[in-house]
Design a protein around this motif. Structure first.
Motif, PDB file in Angstrom:
ATOM      1  N   ASP A 421       0.870  -1.182   0.000  1.00  0.00           N
ATOM      2  CA  ASP A 421       0.000   0.000   0.000  1.00  0.00           C
ATOM      3  C   ASP A 421       0.902   1.225   0.000  1.00  0.00           C
ATOM      4  OD1 ASP A 421       0.486   0.965   2.849  1.00  0.00           O
ATOM      5  OD2 ASP A 421      -0.337  -1.034   3.249  1.00  0.00           O
ATOM      6  N   LYS A 422       0.348   2.374  -0.310  1.00  0.00           N
ATOM      7  CA  LYS A 422       1.155   3.578  -0.507  1.00  0.00           C
ATOM      8  C   LYS A 422       1.916   3.986   0.745  1.00  0.00           C
ATOM      9  CE  LYS A 422      -1.800   5.432  -4.181  1.00  0.00           C
ATOM     10  NZ  LYS A 422      -2.673   6.556  -4.607  1.00  0.00           N
ATOM     11  N   GLY A 423       1.342   3.735   1.907  1.00  0.00           N
ATOM     12  CA  GLY A 423       1.992   4.140   3.150  1.00  0.00           C
ATOM     13  C   GLY A 423       3.311   3.441   3.391  1.00  0.00           C
ATOM     14  N   MET A 517       2.092 -10.269  -5.469  1.00  0.00           N
ATOM     15  CA  MET A 517       1.084 -11.310  -5.245  1.00  0.00           C
ATOM     16  C   MET A 517       0.068 -10.869  -4.201  1.00  0.00           C
ATOM     17  SD  MET A 517       3.082 -14.981  -5.409  1.00  0.00           S
ATOM     18  CE  MET A 517       4.273 -14.570  -4.146  1.00  0.00           C
ATOM     19  N   SER A 518       0.553 -10.191  -3.181  1.00  0.00           N
ATOM     20  CA  SER A 518      -0.343  -9.707  -2.130  1.00  0.00           C
ATOM     21  C   SER A 518      -1.319  -8.684  -2.672  1.00  0.00           C
ATOM     22  CB  SER A 518       0.486  -9.095  -0.993  1.00  0.00           C
ATOM     23  OG  SER A 518      -0.351  -8.582   0.008  1.00  0.00           O
ATOM     24  N   ASN A 522      -5.461  -9.148  -2.954  1.00  0.00           N
ATOM     25  CA  ASN A 522      -6.350  -8.184  -2.301  1.00  0.00           C
ATOM     26  C   ASN A 522      -7.269  -7.478  -3.286  1.00  0.00           C
ATOM     27  OD1 ASN A 522      -5.243  -8.756   0.188  1.00  0.00           O
ATOM     28  ND2 ASN A 522      -3.735  -7.102   0.088  1.00  0.00           N
ATOM     29  N   SER A 523      -6.818  -7.364  -4.542  1.00  0.00           N
ATOM     30  CA  SER A 523      -7.636  -6.676  -5.549  1.00  0.00           C
ATOM     31  C   SER A 523      -8.618  -7.607  -6.231  1.00  0.00           C
ATOM     32  CB  SER A 523      -6.733  -6.030  -6.601  1.00  0.00           C
ATOM     33  OG  SER A 523      -5.997  -7.028  -7.298  1.00  0.00           O
TER      34      SER A 523
END
Length: 529
Positions: A421-423, A517-518, A522-523
């Motif tokens: 994720d962006k964070g 892959m994660s 998730n998408s």
């Protein structure tokens, strides 16, 4: 109006050996520097255990320090087992979180804190309100960054002292708010007398702490060796030879100062003892320094009790104590100490010579479990320094660079380029920069390793690959230097460069594909029944 600060943390694992085991002195130094900058402590939660957190158990004795508004000083509000103290700390954690919610706290100083458990609520509130936070503790600082806390300065603990940490904390907060700050150099006769009459010096003997504090001297020696290889700078070879002789003096000074804690007096004693201990190598220097620290403590105290003039106290305590310890090493211990150091180096070289590749592979595979389990600083680092004493680089030092620093750099780089994720990219970027620029802060990879077993396994495998190549190329090197200087300070520039690149690339690719892959999983839309 003074800025209001909360101090949160614990005596820590590595921190315990660098000031954490004497919490009052640690906190006093921070408060002294804060006062100079116009910062006011309004909240404190500090868990002080009687052993390193790396080996502490629930039954380990501990104390909880809080802030007394009426006394304007730290006070102990709970004592008992670590389990009991942690329970009290959780209650205090909620109180500090409430203070943050009410706007009563404007900044935080963190030391080896626990963002997941005993400090969870306070740091969640800090993240919510974007409070500036500065602190030390590689693992905890990396976790704080991953939780969205506004970290303005972060570092590990190795090589720091109470004063250097305090100055760093207050400098960061002062710069953040544009405050004027001049570091305070405490001490004086009163402080010296207090130090001479406090904790038994025997309890302050800590070989691990002495070695870690002496590390900058070894790195300086390695940098001089690297510079001497540059065309036109060959004259630095004689400087390198001189620095090797100075290493026992450095260790003796550090040992004497840590044990006696008498500042200039102990430094003089350590120098005198160290000069006389040079023929015993770094083991001789350590013995001389420990002896000087113990003797200067008792001589200083007796001189004060006998009401000697202050100047005479310093001369007798510093000069004579150093002479006694140094002469004992010079005439009795130096040959034995030198032989002990040579024996340790011989054993390492013998083990490596049997099968360099296998030795490198095993060292690489074990180095992450070693640093996570607290074994690295206690056992591996002293051996690295013993190796470096002779040639300024070492086999285990090379494994450190490829197995820890480069693997951490690869993991953090992957999370910059392809984060889950962006964070995570914002969290990974400072860690990558420190890994590459300074050859340290490998704990930056912890949040990513601990949150995904495949990344953790990839880190171990990449370290094993790097160690294997170090063995194949028979590399001797060091960490704690900028990555571009690592190969230059080694005995095999090309081999070290290949080893570093391989472990970085391997950890990068594994983390990159695990993250991809994660994100894909998730998408993927959920299948409805």
């Amino acid at each position: 109006m003074n800025r209001q600060i909360a101090i949160i943390g614990s005596s820590g694992g590595n921190l315990y050996n660098l000031g954490g085991k004497e919490p009052q002195k640690l906190l006093d130094e921070i408060l002294l520097q804060m006062e100079s900058a116009g910062l006011t402590c309004v909240a404190l939660q500090f868990i002080a255990a009687q052993s390193s957190m790396d080996s502490a158990k629930e039954t380990t004795l501990a104390a909880l320090y809080s802030w007394s508004i009426s006394q304007g000083a730290p006070v102990i509000i709970s004592e008992g087992s670590l389990k009991e103290v942690n329970e009290a700390a959780r209650l205090l954690d909620r109180e500090i979180a409430e203070q943050i919610e009410l706007g009563e706290i404007e900044g935080i100083i963190s030391m080896s804190a626990d963002p997941v458990n005993t400090n969870r609520h306070a740091f969640e509130a800090a993240a919510k309100h974007k409070l500036p936070l500065t602190g030390t503790g590689g693992t905890s600082m990396a976790m704080l960054q991953s939780k969205g806390v506004h970290v303005i300065a972060a570092s590990g603990t190795t090589g720091t002292t109470n004063r250097t940490r305090a100055v760093a904390f207050v400098t960061s907060l002062s710069k953040h708010w544009g405050l004027s700050y001049r570091p305070v150099i405490g001490g004086g006769a009163a402080a010296a007398i207090h130090a001479a009459s406090s904790t038994s010096p025997w309890k302050r003997i800590n070989i691990r702490g002495i070695m870690m504090a002496s590390l900058p001297g070894f790195i300086g020696m390695a940098l001089i060796l690297a510079a001497s290889k540059i065309p036109g700078l060959s004259a630095l070879t004689s400087v390198f030879d001189l620095m090797i002789k100075a290493l026992p003096v450095i260790i003796a000074v550090i040992a004497a100062k840590q044990i006696s804690e008498l500042d200039e007096v102990s430094i003089v004693a350590g120098i005198v003892a160290g000069v006389l201990s040079v023929e015993g190598g770094i083991i001789g220097g350590m013995i001389g320094g420990i002896g000087a620290g113990l003797i200067v403590h008792y001589v200083f105290r007796k001189c004060v009790e006998w009401r000697f003039p202050a100047t005479t106290v310093n001369i007798v305590a510093g000069g004579i104590s150093g002479l006694i310890a140094g002469l004992i090493v010079y005439f009795l211990i130096a040959p034995i100490a030198l032989s002990a150091g040579e024996l340790i180096r011989f054993l390492i070289e013998t083990l490596v010579s049997w099968s360099p590749a296998l030795a490198g592979l095993i060292a690489g595979l074990l180095i992450w479990p070693a640093i996570i389990g607290g074994v690295y600083h206690a056992a591996i680092l002293p051996i690295v320094l013993l190796e470096m004493e002779l040639t300024s680089n070492s086999f285990l030092g090379a494994v450190d660079m490829v197995g820890l620093v480069m693997v951490s750099a690869g993991i953090t780089l992957a999370n910059i380029i392809a984060p889950r994720d962006k964070g995570e990219a914002a969290v990974a970027a400072p860690g990558f920069a420190i890994n590459m620029g300074f050859g340290t802060f490998v704990e930056a990879a912890y949040p990513f390793m601990f949150s995904n077993k495949l990344v953790f396994a990839g880190a171990v495998a990449s370290a094993g690959l790097g160690g294997l190549l170090v063995g194949i190329f028979e590399v001797r090197g060091t960490a704690y230097v900028p990555s571009f200087l690592g190969p230059v300070t080694s005995n095999n520039t090309i081999g070290f460069l290949i080893s570093m690149a391989a472990s970085l690339l391997c950890s990068f690719l594994i983390t990159f594909f695990v993250n991809k892959m994660s994100v894909y999983r998730n998408s993927k839309p959920a299948v409805s029944m």
